[in-house]
Write a protein that holds these residues in place. Structure first.
Motif, PDB file in Angstrom:
ATOM      1  N   TYR A 140      22.982   1.749 -58.934  1.00 39.80           N
ATOM      2  CA  TYR A 140      24.004   0.954 -58.126  1.00 39.80           C
ATOM      3  C   TYR A 140      25.411   1.297 -58.212  1.00 39.80           C
ATOM      4  O   TYR A 140      25.901   1.561 -57.130  1.00 39.80           O
ATOM      5  CB  TYR A 140      23.924  -0.673 -58.852  1.00 39.80           C
ATOM      6  CG  TYR A 140      24.468  -1.711 -58.109  1.00 39.80           C
ATOM      7  CD1 TYR A 140      23.401  -2.157 -57.070  1.00 39.80           C
ATOM      8  CD2 TYR A 140      25.758  -1.990 -57.960  1.00 39.80           C
ATOM      9  CE1 TYR A 140      24.412  -3.206 -56.307  1.00 39.80           C
ATOM     10  CE2 TYR A 140      26.417  -3.106 -57.280  1.00 39.80           C
ATOM     11  CZ  TYR A 140      25.429  -3.535 -56.163  1.00 39.80           C
ATOM     12  OH  TYR A 140      26.086  -4.625 -55.576  1.00 39.80           O
ATOM     13  N   ALA A 189      19.754  -4.266 -56.070  1.00 43.41           N
ATOM     14  CA  ALA A 189      19.884  -5.133 -57.124  1.00 43.41           C
ATOM     15  C   ALA A 189      18.812  -5.950 -57.119  1.00 43.41           C
ATOM     16  O   ALA A 189      18.502  -6.355 -58.552  1.00 43.41           O
ATOM     17  CB  ALA A 189      21.499  -6.145 -56.445  1.00 43.41           C
ATOM     18  N   THR A 247      28.242  -6.950 -58.633  1.00 48.14           N
ATOM     19  CA  THR A 247      28.700  -6.850 -57.209  1.00 48.14           C
ATOM     20  C   THR A 247      29.967  -6.235 -56.942  1.00 48.14           C
ATOM     21  O   THR A 247      30.174  -5.589 -56.229  1.00 48.14           O
ATOM     22  CB  THR A 247      27.967  -7.783 -56.167  1.00 48.14           C
ATOM     23  OG1 THR A 247      28.466  -7.371 -54.995  1.00 48.14           O
ATOM     24  CG2 THR A 247      28.563  -8.947 -56.565  1.00 48.14           C
TER      25      THR A 247
END
Ligand SMILES: C[S@@+](CC[C@H](N)C(=O)[O-])C[C@H]1O[C@@H](n2cnc3c(N)ncnc32)[C@H](O)[C@@H]1O
Length: 204
Positions: free
Chosen positions: A59, A16, A32
């Motif tokens: 991610y 991140a 997240t």
């Protein structure tokens, strides 16, 4: 909400930070709590084959790949070599590079080249919004009965309900939301998570 969601581990945190350093593009990364949701859902569904359309720096793919069952595979589709080279780096750091395959190129072409057979248990759709209906139509016949298609950014930060907003991505997502809501092949639910996430379950 974030303080009551399991925190990301150090590899996710580092990715991140690395993504944030890219500047404007960083906002494309799922937040997240959505990453954790993807992990929880993947672990629950335990797909042997999963597919992601729109990988960026990796991610969301990391969250999915880590939660796959033993022997599970994730196929990632993207068009950008530079961003996905970061993803490759972090798949290796997280020790999941053996279960992730990246195919670079326009996703509609890559999808068209896949056999039209129900093989995927989970799909995450997060690429160019103007092609959402195309990708969705390519995905549905490739999903196992009961398989889940997860679609990101279905709120367009609220713009889908601004009647006069004619931005191409907003208009496309509006059309997509109507398209999916009318599709008898799936049971779907739209969740107010991050920028809106729709989950469509392919009916048997
Ligand atoms: C919103 S980002 C994906 C974010 C990623 N899921 C994450 O959480 O980090 C969208 C990605 O779609 C890719 N993309 C855009 N147009 C595409 C196309 N025609 N075919 C394949 N990928 C495309 C972009 O290169 C970009 O990496």
């Amino acid at each position: 909400m974030r303080s009551h969601t399991s925190p990301p581990d150090p590899v996710r945190q580092e990715l991140a930070r690395r993504t944030a350093a890219l500047g404007w593009a960083a906002e494309m990364q799922v937040p997240t709590e959505q990453g954790t949701f993807l992990s929880v859902l993947t672990a629950a569904v335990a797909p042997r084959r999963a597919i992601e359309i729109g990988t960026f720096t990796g991610y969301s793919s990391l969250c999915i790949a880590r939660a796959l069952p033993p022997g599970g595979q994730l196929l990632c589709l993207d068009i950008n070599d530079e961003w996905t080279s970061i993803a490759r780096e972090y798949w290796a750091k997280a020790g999941v590079d053996d279960r992730v395959e990246l195919r670079l190129g326009p996703a509609a072409q890559t999808l068209a080249a896949l056999p039209v057979e129900p093989t995927f248990g989970l799909a995450f759709l997060d690429a160019d919004k103007t092609s959402y209906i195309t990708y969705y139509e390519q995905l549905v016949p490739r999903m196992l009965p009961g398989g889940l298609i997860l679609v990101d950014n279905v709120f367009q930060y609220g713009a889908v309900v601004e009647e006069h907003n004619t931005d191409p991505s907003v208009s496309a997502v509006r059309r997509f939301n109507d398209h999916l809501a009318d599709d008898p092949r799936v049971e779907s639910v739209m969740l107010p998570l991050a920028d809106g996430l729709t989950i469509a379950r392919r009916l048997p």
